[in-house]
Design a protein around this motif. Structure first.
Motif, PDB file in Angstrom:
ATOM      1  N   SER A  65      44.654  37.109  43.325  1.00  0.00           N
ATOM      2  CA  SER A  65      44.130  36.797  42.429  1.00  0.00           C
ATOM      3  C   SER A  65      45.957  35.468  41.595  1.00  0.00           C
ATOM      4  O   SER A  65      45.846  34.611  41.132  1.00  0.00           O
ATOM      5  N   ARG A  66      46.863  36.108  42.251  1.00  0.00           N
ATOM      6  CA  ARG A  66      48.078  35.789  42.205  1.00  0.00           C
ATOM      7  C   ARG A  66      48.098  34.472  43.075  1.00  0.00           C
ATOM      8  O   ARG A  66      48.720  33.480  42.748  1.00  0.00           O
ATOM      9  N   PHE A  92      46.001  32.803  43.927  1.00  0.00           N
ATOM     10  CA  PHE A  92      44.914  31.796  43.699  1.00  0.00           C
ATOM     11  C   PHE A  92      44.987  30.861  42.477  1.00  0.00           C
ATOM     12  O   PHE A  92      45.516  29.720  42.610  1.00  0.00           O
ATOM     13  N   ARG A  93      46.133  31.621  41.859  1.00  0.00           N
ATOM     14  CA  ARG A  93      47.209  30.634  40.210  1.00  0.00           C
ATOM     15  C   ARG A  93      48.240  29.715  41.680  1.00  0.00           C
ATOM     16  O   ARG A  93      49.076  28.307  40.890  1.00  0.00           O
ATOM     17  N   GLY A 111      43.809  43.121  45.163  1.00  0.00           N
ATOM     18  CA  GLY A 111      42.974  42.379  44.057  1.00  0.00           C
ATOM     19  C   GLY A 111      43.901  41.170  43.117  1.00  0.00           C
ATOM     20  O   GLY A 111      43.604  40.345  43.497  1.00  0.00           O
ATOM     21  N   PHE A 112      45.121  41.797  43.211  1.00  0.00           N
ATOM     22  CA  PHE A 112      46.034  41.478  42.054  1.00  0.00           C
ATOM     23  C   PHE A 112      46.799  40.033  42.938  1.00  0.00           C
ATOM     24  O   PHE A 112      47.405  39.174  42.414  1.00  0.00           O
ATOM     25  N   PHE A 137      38.872  34.680  50.305  1.00  0.00           N
ATOM     26  CA  PHE A 137      39.114  35.661  49.182  1.00  0.00           C
ATOM     27  C   PHE A 137      37.420  36.476  49.428  1.00  0.00           C
ATOM     28  O   PHE A 137      37.461  37.479  49.219  1.00  0.00           O
ATOM     29  N   TYR A 151      41.337  28.919  51.399  1.00  0.00           N
ATOM     30  CA  TYR A 151      41.033  29.865  50.057  1.00  0.00           C
ATOM     31  C   TYR A 151      39.886  30.634  49.980  1.00  0.00           C
ATOM     32  O   TYR A 151      40.514  32.198  50.054  1.00  0.00           O
TER      33      TYR A 151
END
Length: 108
Positions: free
Chosen positions: A92-93, A95-96, A88-89, A18, A14
């Motif tokens: 980040s999702r 990553f969750r 980008g959003f 990223f 990840y």
């Protein structure tokens, strides 16, 4: 021990994803930051030259090309900037989801 290695590999993968995505987003947003005002400027100059019916001798571009080309460049750069923010959003999702998966692997 195997679970820790698996979690470490997932987080490392990840992190690489990223970093690559961040580099692409930075490049696209920098291009948009430069291209939107430049496109608007060329559109305004092309519109002024079209209204005044004079040729633009410096670059030998037609006023219509400056007007529509500048506005197209501005809108395309803005679209790519918004797409970069959306990516980008999405990252980040992701990553969750990765964090939840790794927490389940650890048993937390």
């Amino acid at each position: 021990m195997m679970t820790r290695l698996k979690v470490w590999c997932i987080y490392s993968g990840y992190t690489v994803l990223f970093a690559v995505t961040f580099a692409v987003i930075l490049a696209v947003l920098t291009g948009a930051l430069v291209m939107v005002p430049t496109g608007i400027f060329f559109g305004a100059v092309g519109g002024a030259l079209l209204i005044a019916d004079t040729p633009y001798i410096v670059t030998e571009l037609s006023p219509k090309l400056m007007l529509f080309g500048g506005l197209f460049a501005a809108f395309a750069a803005a679209f790519l900037g918004f797409a970069a923010v959306k990516i980008g959003f999405l990252i980040s999702r992701l990553f969750r989801c990765v964090r939840k998966h790794c927490d389940r692997l650890r048993g937390w």
